[in-house]
Design an enzyme around this catalytic site. Sequence first.
Site: not given
Length: 449
Positions: A44, A246, A263, A274, A353, A357, A364, A387, A391, A408, A410
């Site tokens: 709960d 990620h 990040d 971000d 990528h 965004h 996002h 960003e 890699y 990276r 950003e």
Amino acid sequence: MAVNTLSALDQSEYGKRRRRLLKMVGRKSAVLVPATTEIIRNNDNPYPFRQSSDFLYLTGLNEPDALLVLCPKRADGEVILFVHPYDPERARWDGPRAGLEGAKRVYGADQAFALDELDDVLPELLLGYERITLPFSDHELMLNTLGWLDTLRKKSRGGVVPPQNLKDLAEPLHELRLIKSPVEIAKMRRAASISAQAHRTAAAAIAEGMYEYELAADLQRIFHQHHGEASFAPIVACGANACVLHYRANEARLESGQLVLIDAGAEIEHYAGDITRVWPVDGKFTKPQRAVYELVLKAQMAAIDEIRPGASFDAPHEAAVRVIQQGLIELGLIPQAVDGAPNSEGYKRFFMHRTGHWLGLDVHDVGKYKIDGQWREFEPGMVVTVEPGIYIDAAEDIPTAYRGIGVRIEDDVLVTPKGVDILTHEVPKTVEDIEAFMNDCKVRHRLDA
């Protein structure tokens, strides 16, 4: 759950948003906007509540299960809220709710009803409208709405016809959310500034032998000190972990000679920051690390230079790709094409990528990237991340010096009438500034010891 009160400025802002939405959908459409339902984590015990961004955007009400109904030109009022009634016994356990009076006095409803009156009251509110605008992604609300319409069809008398069409709320509302108002921009500046403070705090603590989760805790501490939270689960990735886009484990030990990619962003008053930065554990980049880092930075700066009103959303990405393609060739990581042109696809092994965004109430954020199949143009008030990254895996065909380097960089960028405003400028970004910052931190640590 305490009642959150709205300032006069916020009340005015939410009213403007509702009026703009009604103008977009037209006087012949009723609008349904649901709040989020509380989700149980275990037994709960619920997860921390996070309101639906669409509902929050139009009301400011941070309570579960509510429903906003907008009825254009309705004689008894255009804004109706269905909410949990105030319950003194429930308030003893979970804190007070706005209740019916608060829904009107604080949150701008012309009328308010208890949620258990929904099936009786809502069908009558829909009479006289040709269509209903609601989120197609909310399957429960869609099914309930079809039930309410069926009830109206069975009860219809005297030629009154229930709405015949449904329209997805995402199309008009997400276009509204894409262009930020001055109130939103002020909140996003604060989220960016607190995100930057958290990055500086975490970077200042970096030392060999620490664990990634310790740096994640430093980030979270700053977010919470400013009555915020993380806008997404922070990524703290040392060494080759930074090549996992990620990465979420945050459990590895920092080693000498590694880079640490962080990040993370703060969510302040529900608006997201971000930022991504990369820091050398020893305070100084190795020659291969510096070469990769400066290539990504050059790509990011080229991308930012392309952002201005009227420019294509794709232009920053294409600029970053051009820089990264040529840089990877010069590093010997991808071959030059036979005709001397850059290898058109080889870069995707290392940069897989998009370059940015939308950013806003969601990290996002909503809003179309293309209109009628064409990349949309930037407009003042849009906020976008920039960003690019590289890699480099540890495969045998990779030169040993570059294996396991992940970088990276950003920033959060506001489109202005004249160009851009980098909201996250408060975090060091050049190699020289990063090394100077970390050296200063190490000196202070020695002095404090």
